[in-house]
Every structure is written in structure tokens, then in C-alpha cells.
Design a protein around this motif. Structure first.
Motif, PDB file in Angstrom:
ATOM      1  N   THR A  17      37.885  22.966  22.320  1.00  0.00           N
ATOM      2  CA  THR A  17      38.767  24.072  21.978  1.00  0.00           C
ATOM      3  C   THR A  17      38.004  25.305  21.535  1.00  0.00           C
ATOM      4  OG1 THR A  17      39.010  23.246  19.725  1.00  0.00           O
ATOM      5  CG2 THR A  17      40.667  22.578  21.319  1.00  0.00           C
ATOM      6  N   VAL A  18      36.777  25.204  21.225  1.00  0.00           N
ATOM      7  CA  VAL A  18      35.987  26.387  20.872  1.00  0.00           C
ATOM      8  C   VAL A  18      35.845  27.290  22.074  1.00  0.00           C
ATOM      9  CG1 VAL A  18      33.725  27.235  20.152  1.00  0.00           C
ATOM     10  CG2 VAL A  18      34.711  25.214  19.078  1.00  0.00           C
ATOM     11  N   ALA A  19      35.765  26.698  23.247  1.00  0.00           N
ATOM     12  CA  ALA A  19      35.654  27.504  24.457  1.00  0.00           C
ATOM     13  C   ALA A  19      36.900  28.307  24.658  1.00  0.00           C
ATOM     14  CB  ALA A  19      35.415  26.635  25.686  1.00  0.00           C
ATOM     15  N   GLY A  20      37.917  27.962  24.449  1.00  0.00           N
ATOM     16  CA  GLY A  20      39.183  28.724  24.575  1.00  0.00           C
ATOM     17  C   GLY A  20      39.198  29.491  23.286  1.00  0.00           C
ATOM     18  N   GLY A  77      43.736  28.384  14.704  1.00  0.00           N
ATOM     19  CA  GLY A  77      44.856  28.271  15.627  1.00  0.00           C
ATOM     20  C   GLY A  77      44.478  27.524  16.892  1.00  0.00           C
ATOM     21  N   GLN A  78      43.252  27.728  17.375  1.00  0.00           N
ATOM     22  CA  GLN A  78      42.793  27.017  18.564  1.00  0.00           C
ATOM     23  C   GLN A  78      42.707  25.517  18.306  1.00  0.00           C
ATOM     24  OE1 GLN A  78      39.109  29.174  19.285  1.00  0.00           O
ATOM     25  NE2 GLN A  78      40.019  30.179  21.048  1.00  0.00           N
ATOM     26  N   PHE A  79      42.227  25.144  17.129  1.00  0.00           N
ATOM     27  CA  PHE A  79      42.053  23.731  16.811  1.00  0.00           C
ATOM     28  C   PHE A  79      43.343  23.050  16.394  1.00  0.00           C
ATOM     29  CE2 PHE A  79      37.649  24.999  16.547  1.00  0.00           C
ATOM     30  CZ  PHE A  79      37.000  23.900  17.098  1.00  0.00           C
ATOM     31  N   SER A  80      44.222  23.773  15.714  1.00  0.00           N
ATOM     32  CA  SER A  80      45.398  23.125  15.142  1.00  0.00           C
ATOM     33  C   SER A  80      46.353  22.599  16.205  1.00  0.00           C
ATOM     34  CB  SER A  80      46.137  24.091  14.209  1.00  0.00           C
ATOM     35  OG  SER A  80      46.582  25.240  14.918  1.00  0.00           O
ATOM     36  N   GLY A  81      46.228  23.091  17.434  1.00  0.00           N
ATOM     37  CA  GLY A  81      47.051  22.550  18.504  1.00  0.00           C
ATOM     38  C   GLY A  81      46.743  21.099  18.789  1.00  0.00           C
ATOM     39  N   ARG A  82      45.506  20.686  18.519  1.00  0.00           N
ATOM     40  CA  ARG A  82      45.097  19.298  18.735  1.00  0.00           C
ATOM     41  C   ARG A  82      45.113  18.490  17.448  1.00  0.00           C
ATOM     42  NH1 ARG A  82      42.502  17.942  23.484  1.00  0.00           N
ATOM     43  NH2 ARG A  82      42.146  19.653  24.930  1.00  0.00           N
ATOM     44  N   ASP A  83      44.919  19.170  16.336  1.00  0.00           N
ATOM     45  CA  ASP A  83      44.840  18.458  15.060  1.00  0.00           C
ATOM     46  C   ASP A  83      45.500  19.306  13.985  1.00  0.00           C
ATOM     47  OD1 ASP A  83      44.235  17.100  12.773  1.00  0.00           O
ATOM     48  OD2 ASP A  83      42.097  16.888  13.178  1.00  0.00           O
ATOM     49  N   SER A  84      46.736  18.986  13.664  1.00  0.00           N
ATOM     50  CA  SER A  84      47.497  19.797  12.712  1.00  0.00           C
ATOM     51  C   SER A  84      46.986  19.662  11.286  1.00  0.00           C
ATOM     52  CB  SER A  84      48.982  19.404  12.765  1.00  0.00           C
ATOM     53  OG  SER A  84      49.146  18.034  12.427  1.00  0.00           O
ATOM     54  N   SER A  85      46.087  18.704  11.039  1.00  0.00           N
ATOM     55  CA  SER A  85      45.547  18.534   9.688  1.00  0.00           C
ATOM     56  C   SER A  85      44.378  19.472   9.407  1.00  0.00           C
ATOM     57  CB  SER A  85      45.091  17.082   9.475  1.00  0.00           C
ATOM     58  OG  SER A  85      43.938  16.798  10.248  1.00  0.00           O
ATOM     59  N   MET A  86      43.923  20.202  10.418  1.00  0.00           N
ATOM     60  CA  MET A  86      42.806  21.121  10.233  1.00  0.00           C
ATOM     61  C   MET A  86      43.158  22.207   9.227  1.00  0.00           C
ATOM     62  SD  MET A  86      40.112  20.429  12.158  1.00  0.00           S
ATOM     63  CE  MET A  86      39.339  22.016  12.412  1.00  0.00           C
ATOM     64  N   THR A  87      42.159  22.623   8.453  1.00  0.00           N
ATOM     65  CA  THR A  87      42.330  23.706   7.489  1.00  0.00           C
ATOM     66  C   THR A  87      41.311  24.798   7.779  1.00  0.00           C
ATOM     67  OG1 THR A  87      40.740  22.854   5.868  1.00  0.00           O
ATOM     68  CG2 THR A  87      43.004  21.981   5.768  1.00  0.00           C
ATOM     69  N   LEU A  88      41.454  25.922   7.102  1.00  0.00           N
ATOM     70  CA  LEU A  88      40.500  27.018   7.282  1.00  0.00           C
ATOM     71  C   LEU A  88      39.075  26.577   6.954  1.00  0.00           C
ATOM     72  CD1 LEU A  88      42.531  29.998   5.783  1.00  0.00           C
ATOM     73  CD2 LEU A  88      41.923  29.674   8.183  1.00  0.00           C
ATOM     74  N   ALA A  89      38.928  25.695   5.978  1.00  0.00           N
ATOM     75  CA  ALA A  89      37.592  25.221   5.605  1.00  0.00           C
ATOM     76  C   ALA A  89      36.918  24.473   6.746  1.00  0.00           C
ATOM     77  CB  ALA A  89      37.679  24.318   4.377  1.00  0.00           C
ATOM     78  N   ASP A  90      37.704  23.866   7.620  1.00  0.00           N
ATOM     79  CA  ASP A  90      37.147  23.075   8.714  1.00  0.00           C
ATOM     80  C   ASP A  90      36.569  23.923   9.837  1.00  0.00           C
ATOM     81  OD1 ASP A  90      37.717  20.550   7.592  1.00  0.00           O
ATOM     82  OD2 ASP A  90      39.802  20.704   8.247  1.00  0.00           O
ATOM     83  N   VAL A  91      36.890  25.209   9.867  1.00  0.00           N
ATOM     84  CA  VAL A  91      36.375  26.072  10.933  1.00  0.00           C
ATOM     85  C   VAL A  91      35.431  27.138  10.374  1.00  0.00           C
ATOM     86  CG1 VAL A  91      38.320  25.682  12.475  1.00  0.00           C
ATOM     87  CG2 VAL A  91      38.435  27.559  10.833  1.00  0.00           C
ATOM     88  N   GLN A  92      34.901  26.888   9.178  1.00  0.00           N
ATOM     89  CA  GLN A  92      33.905  27.781   8.601  1.00  0.00           C
ATOM     90  C   GLN A  92      32.577  27.041   8.504  1.00  0.00           C
ATOM     91  OE1 GLN A  92      35.339  30.450   5.310  1.00  0.00           O
ATOM     92  NE2 GLN A  92      37.181  29.195   5.470  1.00  0.00           N
ATOM     93  N   CYS A  93      31.492  27.744   8.806  1.00  0.00           N
ATOM     94  CA  CYS A  93      30.201  27.067   8.887  1.00  0.00           C
ATOM     95  C   CYS A  93      29.064  28.025   8.559  1.00  0.00           C
ATOM     96  CB  CYS A  93      30.011  26.497  10.294  1.00  0.00           C
ATOM     97  SG  CYS A  93      28.662  25.302  10.409  1.00  0.00           S
ATOM     98  N   ASP A  94      28.083  27.511   7.823  1.00  0.00           N
ATOM     99  CA  ASP A  94      26.867  28.261   7.507  1.00  0.00           C
ATOM    100  C   ASP A  94      25.684  27.778   8.333  1.00  0.00           C
ATOM    101  OD1 ASP A  94      27.962  29.916   5.385  1.00  0.00           O
ATOM    102  OD2 ASP A  94      28.104  28.077   4.205  1.00  0.00           O
ATOM    103  N   GLY A  95      25.964  26.994   9.373  1.00  0.00           N
ATOM    104  CA  GLY A  95      24.904  26.429  10.201  1.00  0.00           C
ATOM    105  C   GLY A  95      24.695  24.963   9.877  1.00  0.00           C
ATOM    106  N   CYS A  96      24.304  24.190  10.874  1.00  0.00           N
ATOM    107  CA  CYS A  96      24.201  22.738  10.708  1.00  0.00           C
ATOM    108  C   CYS A  96      23.259  22.322   9.587  1.00  0.00           C
ATOM    109  CB  CYS A  96      23.750  22.100  12.022  1.00  0.00           C
ATOM    110  SG  CYS A  96      25.011  22.111  13.310  1.00  0.00           S
ATOM    111  N   ILE A  97      22.156  23.062   9.403  1.00  0.00           N
ATOM    112  CA  ILE A  97      21.209  22.703   8.344  1.00  0.00           C
ATOM    113  C   ILE A  97      21.016  23.866   7.378  1.00  0.00           C
ATOM    114  CG2 ILE A  97      20.028  20.941   9.699  1.00  0.00           C
ATOM    115  CD1 ILE A  97      17.782  22.951  10.198  1.00  0.00           C
ATOM    116  N   GLY A  98      22.032  24.715   7.253  1.00  0.00           N
ATOM    117  CA  GLY A  98      21.936  25.865   6.362  1.00  0.00           C
ATOM    118  C   GLY A  98      22.105  25.527   4.897  1.00  0.00           C
TER     119      GLY A  98
END
Length: 205
Positions: A17-20, A77-98
Motif C-alpha cells: 500500500t505504500v506504492a499507492g 488512509g492508504q493503510f487503513s483500508g487493509r488494517d483498520s487498527s492502524m494508527t498515526l504512530a504506525d506510519v511514522q518512522c525515523d529510519g530502521c536503525i535511527g
């Protein structure tokens, strides 16, 4: 470790869903807390994921870095179509090893977990077993941005992390205005310039 995904949702479906703080190994030569405390707005070396992806072009990382609330909500919004339990915190990132926030679908990573069991290894590029099945399968899973990881790891080995990350930062910057472009941007969000031919095509040939 929980990924925030519903049971039955595959990692591949979730990422599509990141691609869309992790330990930096021999190839980085950095201490994470010290690097984060340096005051630099963005540390190139910490934007290289264990698998070899360049996190500096991840749409979630860029939206988080820029504090772009509209983009973060759009990603949710892109992710919640597949997983309604997603929150804003789930789509925020400082990098995999940040050493900070990690997007939900990257919280459990077999390549990072593997690296953590091997002394002196932070990334697949550090490992004597490269290329192994884990990173090869990831490279070949059909996701366009994943298809760069084997080449990226080889580039890290050949150039060293400092040169390679400078190259990636330039490659993922708009040639017209130098704004960062994400993996799936068809054009520069700032100036509207077309996606550079140096980047992977968004459609398979």
C-alpha cells in the motif's frame, strides 16, 4: 514483537500500500546515541537499513522528518483500508536503525534480527554469508523498491557507507530543486519536475 498488522495480513500486502536503536556495526563506524546527539538534522549513515534499503527515500520517513501531518494522515488512509487498527504512530518512522520511531511493517525484520545475532554485523553488506536466502528473497518479492537491495549492498561494499549514502542522497533528490523524492513519487512534490531516470521505473517494462 507486534507489527500492528491484523492477523492474516502478510508483510508483502502491508508494504504494497505504500506504492499507492540498533547497534551500528563495522561498516558504519558510528555510535547511534552519539550520532543522534550531534545536532545534525539528518545522519546519512543511519538511513541505511540492515537490508540495504535507503530509508531516506521512504515516504513514511520523509513525512515524519518534515512533520507533514497531511502526508502522514494520507499514508494512514492508504493503510487503513487493509488494517483498520492502524494508527498515526504506525506510519511514522525515523529510519530502521535511527534509534527512534519505526513504522509498523519494519518493526519485525528478519534481516535486522539476523544481523543482531552476528558480532560486527549491522547490515547484510557486512555479512560473510551475503547474499543469503533472506536478503535474496526480499530482493525478489515483487516490490519495486525491494528489488534494489542486492545491488545496494554490493555498492556499500565497494564504495563504503559514506560515499554510498552521499550518492543515494543525490540520486533521490530532485534534479531541479533538490527536494527529496520518495520511492513512489511520479514527480517532485515541491516543483513538479519529472521523476529522474536514475530512479527505478514505476512500471515494469
Amino acid at each position: 514483537m507486534s507489527t500492528g498488522m491484523k492477523k492474516g495480513t502478510s508483510r508483502r500486502e502491508f508494504v504494497r500500500t505504500v506504492a499507492g536503536a540498533a547497534v551500528i556495526g563495522s561498516i558504519a563506524g558510528l555510535d547511534v546515541p552519539a550520532a543522534r546527539a550531534s545536532g545534525a538534522p539528518e545522519n546519512r549513515e543511519l538511513l541505511v537499513a540492515p537490508c540495504g534499503l535507503y530509508c531516506g527515500a521512504c515516504p513514511m520517513y520523509l513525512a515524519t522528518r518534515d512533520k507533514d501531518e497531511a502526508k502522514i494522515k494520507a499514508l494512514l488512509g492508504q493503510f487503513s483500508g487493509r488494517d483498520s487498527s492502524m494508527t498515526l504512530a504506525d506510519v511514522q518512522c525515523d529510519g530502521c536503525i535511527g534509534g527512534g520511531r519505526v513504522a509498523a511493517f519494519c518493526r519485525k525484520c528478519s534481516m535486522r534480527e539476523c544481523a543482531e545475532t552476528k558480532p560486527g554485523v549491522t547490515r547484510c553488506a557486512d555479512c560473510g554469508d551475503f547474499p543469503c536466502r533472506l536478503v535474496t528473497d526480499f530482493n525478489n518479492d515483487g516490490m519495486l523498491h525491494h528489488a534494489e537491495v542486492l545491488e545496494n549492498c554490493r555498492g556499500l561494499r565497494e564504495r563504503g557507507i559514506a560515499r554510498w549514502t552521499r550518492h543515494e542522497e543525490e540520486r533521490w533528490s530532485c534534479p531541479e530543486c533538490q527536494a527529496r523524492i520518495s520511492w513512489y513519487d511520479p514527480k517532485c512534490a515541491r516543483c513538479g519536475a519529472a521523476r529522474s531516470e536514475r530512479l527505478f521505473p514505476l512500471r515494469r517494462g
